[in-house]
Design an enzyme around this catalytic site. Sequence first.
Site, short mmCIF file in Angstrom:
data_model
loop_
_atom_site.label_atom_id
_atom_site.label_comp_id
_atom_site.label_asym_id
_atom_site.label_seq_id
_atom_site.Cartn_x
_atom_site.Cartn_y
_atom_site.Cartn_z
N HIS A 1 0.82 -1.21 0.00
CA HIS A 1 0.00 0.00 0.00
C HIS A 1 0.85 1.27 0.00
O HIS A 1 2.07 1.23 0.22
CB HIS A 1 -0.93 0.00 1.22
N SER B 1 1.68 4.08 -5.17
CA SER B 1 2.23 5.30 -4.59
C SER B 1 3.56 5.01 -3.87
O SER B 1 4.49 4.50 -4.48
CB SER B 1 1.19 5.92 -3.65
#
Length: 315
Positions: free
Chosen positions: A74, A142
């Site tokens: 993540h 990201s």
Amino acid sequence: MGTVYTVFSVLATLAGALLVVVLLLNRLAPLTAARLGMELERWRAGLRLKRVAVPGFVMPYLEGGRGTPLVLVHGFGGDKDNFTRIARYLTPHYHVVIPDLPGFGEATRDAAASYTIAEQVERLRAFLDQVAPGPVHLGGNSMGGFIAAQFAATYPQRVASLWLLDPAGTAAAQSSAVLERYRDTGDMPLLLRQPGDVQRLIASTTHREPFLPYCVRTWLGRRGAADLALHQRIMHQLTTAPLLEQQYRELAPPALIVWGQQDRILHPSGAAALGALFRRSRTILMPGIGHLPMLEAPRQSARDYLAFRRESAPA
């Protein structure tokens, strides 16, 4: 067949009952409702919650499916459940593993520790040594994409392929107006100064806003505000980390580079910069999508990834 049908019927009934409970508790007990709602989404995706310890930290992770390992990392301020919705399309094909990085989600927070990209790479290695010790297919969004790419550069024998969704780590990606403003003023929508700032976070990171009930927004807002001091330090370490093109001239693993064309956090020109770095790569630009393709368009993102894996499989 009758027995199998009965089992699935009972499970569907239980899931429906749990959904009703979540809706009833949505505003009355938002933190309880958020926890139950996440459990329901994990169940639908075929994921189970587990934990392992690495030096200095406990890293919870979600795991489900069978086959070759697909590890998903993540981004900043996110957690393992950023991939829960897309995981339901992946667990029928792969052994999916989704950890919480130290400093995020339900993982250990240590205010005295450092959280540089290089250090998170080493923690990911220690995690994989226990959970998936052989080669893995690695993905990240990201900050998680930056970590995944640097992990592949550091341990190329451990990475069969990469899936990079709006990743940080290049000068082009980090030339966005949001990051320019952060460097000038310290203002950043990923840093929540109070729980209500979660609305700004969601608006800044998505173009096609995913459904997030009041209880989940409340839980995310409270957690983000509580993490502000730690996450300010991690954001500084992330934005001052050596960039990929400063460290490497060429990276070998086959890579699928995906970018939402309406990403405001990391500039979509980062896709071309990464394409020049990975000699075997395919790039997909997603119109009408922001910084989180796996949340905004989970079905299409999964389809694109499955196609990439078919095309890049050895003959």
